[in-house]
Design a protein around this motif. Structure first.
Motif, PDB file in Angstrom:
ATOM      1  N   ALA A 127     -25.227 -59.975  61.219  1.00  0.00           N
ATOM      2  CA  ALA A 127     -24.013 -60.213  60.436  1.00  0.00           C
ATOM      3  C   ALA A 127     -24.316 -60.186  58.943  1.00  0.00           C
ATOM      4  O   ALA A 127     -23.568 -59.588  58.161  1.00  0.00           O
ATOM      5  N   ARG A 128     -25.417 -60.804  58.527  1.00  0.00           N
ATOM      6  CA  ARG A 128     -25.786 -60.794  57.098  1.00  0.00           C
ATOM      7  C   ARG A 128     -26.092 -59.382  56.624  1.00  0.00           C
ATOM      8  O   ARG A 128     -25.695 -58.987  55.523  1.00  0.00           O
ATOM      9  N   GLU A 129     -26.806 -58.619  57.436  1.00  0.00           N
ATOM     10  CA  GLU A 129     -27.130 -57.243  57.050  1.00  0.00           C
ATOM     11  C   GLU A 129     -25.860 -56.401  56.901  1.00  0.00           C
ATOM     12  O   GLU A 129     -25.709 -55.670  55.914  1.00  0.00           O
TER      13      GLU A 129
ATOM     14  N   ALA B 113     -23.049 -67.092  58.830  1.00  0.00           N
ATOM     15  CA  ALA B 113     -24.114 -66.187  58.384  1.00  0.00           C
ATOM     16  C   ALA B 113     -24.267 -66.174  56.869  1.00  0.00           C
ATOM     17  O   ALA B 113     -25.388 -66.132  56.356  1.00  0.00           O
ATOM     18  N   GLY B 114     -23.141 -66.201  56.159  1.00  0.00           N
ATOM     19  CA  GLY B 114     -23.192 -66.041  54.717  1.00  0.00           C
ATOM     20  C   GLY B 114     -23.310 -67.311  53.920  1.00  0.00           C
ATOM     21  O   GLY B 114     -23.818 -67.308  52.801  1.00  0.00           O
ATOM     22  N   VAL B 115     -22.842 -68.415  54.497  1.00  0.00           N
ATOM     23  CA  VAL B 115     -22.803 -69.654  53.733  1.00  0.00           C
ATOM     24  C   VAL B 115     -23.669 -70.738  54.366  1.00  0.00           C
ATOM     25  O   VAL B 115     -24.461 -71.380  53.694  1.00  0.00           O
TER      26      VAL B 115
ATOM     27  N   ARG C 219     -29.747 -77.501  47.457  1.00  0.00           N
ATOM     28  CA  ARG C 219     -29.571 -76.610  48.605  1.00  0.00           C
ATOM     29  C   ARG C 219     -28.176 -76.007  48.624  1.00  0.00           C
ATOM     30  O   ARG C 219     -28.002 -74.814  48.867  1.00  0.00           O
ATOM     31  N   ILE C 220     -27.159 -76.826  48.329  1.00  0.00           N
ATOM     32  CA  ILE C 220     -25.781 -76.325  48.292  1.00  0.00           C
ATOM     33  C   ILE C 220     -25.647 -75.264  47.198  1.00  0.00           C
ATOM     34  O   ILE C 220     -25.045 -74.216  47.405  1.00  0.00           O
ATOM     35  N   ARG C 221     -26.216 -75.540  46.024  1.00  0.00           N
ATOM     36  CA  ARG C 221     -26.148 -74.576  44.923  1.00  0.00           C
ATOM     37  C   ARG C 221     -26.790 -73.254  45.320  1.00  0.00           C
ATOM     38  O   ARG C 221     -26.229 -72.182  45.080  1.00  0.00           O
TER      39      ARG C 221
ATOM     40  N   ALA D 181     -25.652 -67.499  46.607  1.00  0.00           N
ATOM     41  CA  ALA D 181     -26.140 -66.273  47.249  1.00  0.00           C
ATOM     42  C   ALA D 181     -25.032 -65.224  47.296  1.00  0.00           C
ATOM     43  O   ALA D 181     -23.859 -65.557  47.455  1.00  0.00           O
ATOM     44  N   PRO D 182     -25.388 -63.950  47.160  1.00  0.00           N
ATOM     45  CA  PRO D 182     -24.372 -62.886  47.217  1.00  0.00           C
ATOM     46  C   PRO D 182     -23.516 -62.938  48.489  1.00  0.00           C
ATOM     47  O   PRO D 182     -22.313 -62.696  48.438  1.00  0.00           O
ATOM     48  N   ALA D 183     -24.135 -63.257  49.620  1.00  0.00           N
ATOM     49  CA  ALA D 183     -23.366 -63.311  50.870  1.00  0.00           C
ATOM     50  C   ALA D 183     -22.287 -64.385  50.800  1.00  0.00           C
ATOM     51  O   ALA D 183     -21.153 -64.171  51.230  1.00  0.00           O
TER      52      ALA D 183
END
Length: 195
Positions: A24-26, A66-68, A92-94, A99-101
Motif C-alpha cells: 500500500a505504501r509503495e 499504511a501512510g500514517v 514520533r507523531i511529528r 512523512a510524504p505518505a
C-alpha cells in the motif's frame, strides 16, 4: 482493543500484514491516493483482496494505517518523566505526520470521514483508541511517579497534543523544529502538573 488494521478476534499473520502495508505504501508513492486499489495492493502483496478486507474495512482505513499509523504500534517510551514521555510521543507523531505518505493520505481520509460515519467510527474505535491507550500509559506512569496528583482526562490530553501537531503540520504547513516541539510539550506538561 484491536490493533490498527486488525479486526477483533481475527488471527494475525505478521508476514501478510507487513506485505499489505508495504504494498500500500509503495502504490501510494507511485500512483497517489486516488489511484490505489485493493486489487493492485493484493497483487503486489502476494495475497488476496479478501485477506486485505479481513484486516481493513476500506481503502481509506488501509491507507491511513499504511501512510500514517502503521500496523504494529510500539508502547510509548518510558523516559522517567512526564515531559520526557510526552516529548518522545510528540517526536514520533511529528515524524509520522511529516512523512510524504501521511501528507498524501490525510486530506483524502478527512474528506471521506465527512461523508462516512462508518469510517469515522472505525478510525475512532481502532486508531484513536490506540493513541489514547498510549497517552493513558504515559499519564498513569506520571501519576505513579507522583508527577501528577490526579489522572487527567486522557481524551483532553490527546486532543491538545494531537491537535497542536496536526494543525501545525497538516493545516498551516509550518515547520515544527525541536525547540518549538519542546515548547508545545512544556506548555502541556506544565498545565497538567498544575492541576
Amino acid at each position: 482493543m484491536p490493533v490498527p488494521g486488525q479486526g477483533v478476534g481475527r488471527p494475525r499473520n505478521s508476514a501478510i500484514d507487513a506485505a499489505i502495508l508495504v504494498a500500500a505504501r509503495e502504490l501510494l508513492a507511485e500512483v497517489g491516493y486516488s489511484q490505489v486499489t485493493m486489487d493492485a495492493t493484493a497483487a503486489r502483496a502476494g495475497t488476496s483482496k479478501a485477506a486485505i478486507y479481513r484486516r481493513f474495512t476500506s481503502k481509506a482505513e488501509l491507507l491511513f494505517a499504511a501512510g500514517v499509523h502503521g500496523a504494529d504500534p510500539q508502547p510509548p517510551a518510558d523516559t522517567g518523566s512526564l515531559r520526557g514521555d510526552l516529548l518522545a510521543l510528540a517526536n514520533r507523531i511529528r515524524t509520522d505526520m511529516s512523512a510524504p505518505a501521511a501528507r498524501e493520505v490525510a486530506p483524502h481520509v478527512i474528506a471521506e470521514i465527512s461523508q462516512s460515519p462508518e469510517l469515522s467510527e472505525r478510525l475512532r474505535s481502532v486508531f484513536v483508541a490506540t493513541e489514547r491507550e498510549e497517552i493513558d500509559a504515559i499519564l498513569t506512569r506520571a501519576v505513579d511517579r507522583g508527577e501528577l496528583s490526579t489522572m487527567p482526562p486522557v481524551a483532553t490530553v490527546h486532543r491538545m497534543l494531537g491537535g497542536a501537531l496536526f494543525f501545525t503540520i497538516m493545516v498551516i504547513d509550518e515547520d515544527l523544529d525541536d525547540a518549538e516541539l519542546g515548547r508545545v510539550v512544556d506548555v502541556l506538561a506544565a498545565g497538567l502538573s498544575a492541576n
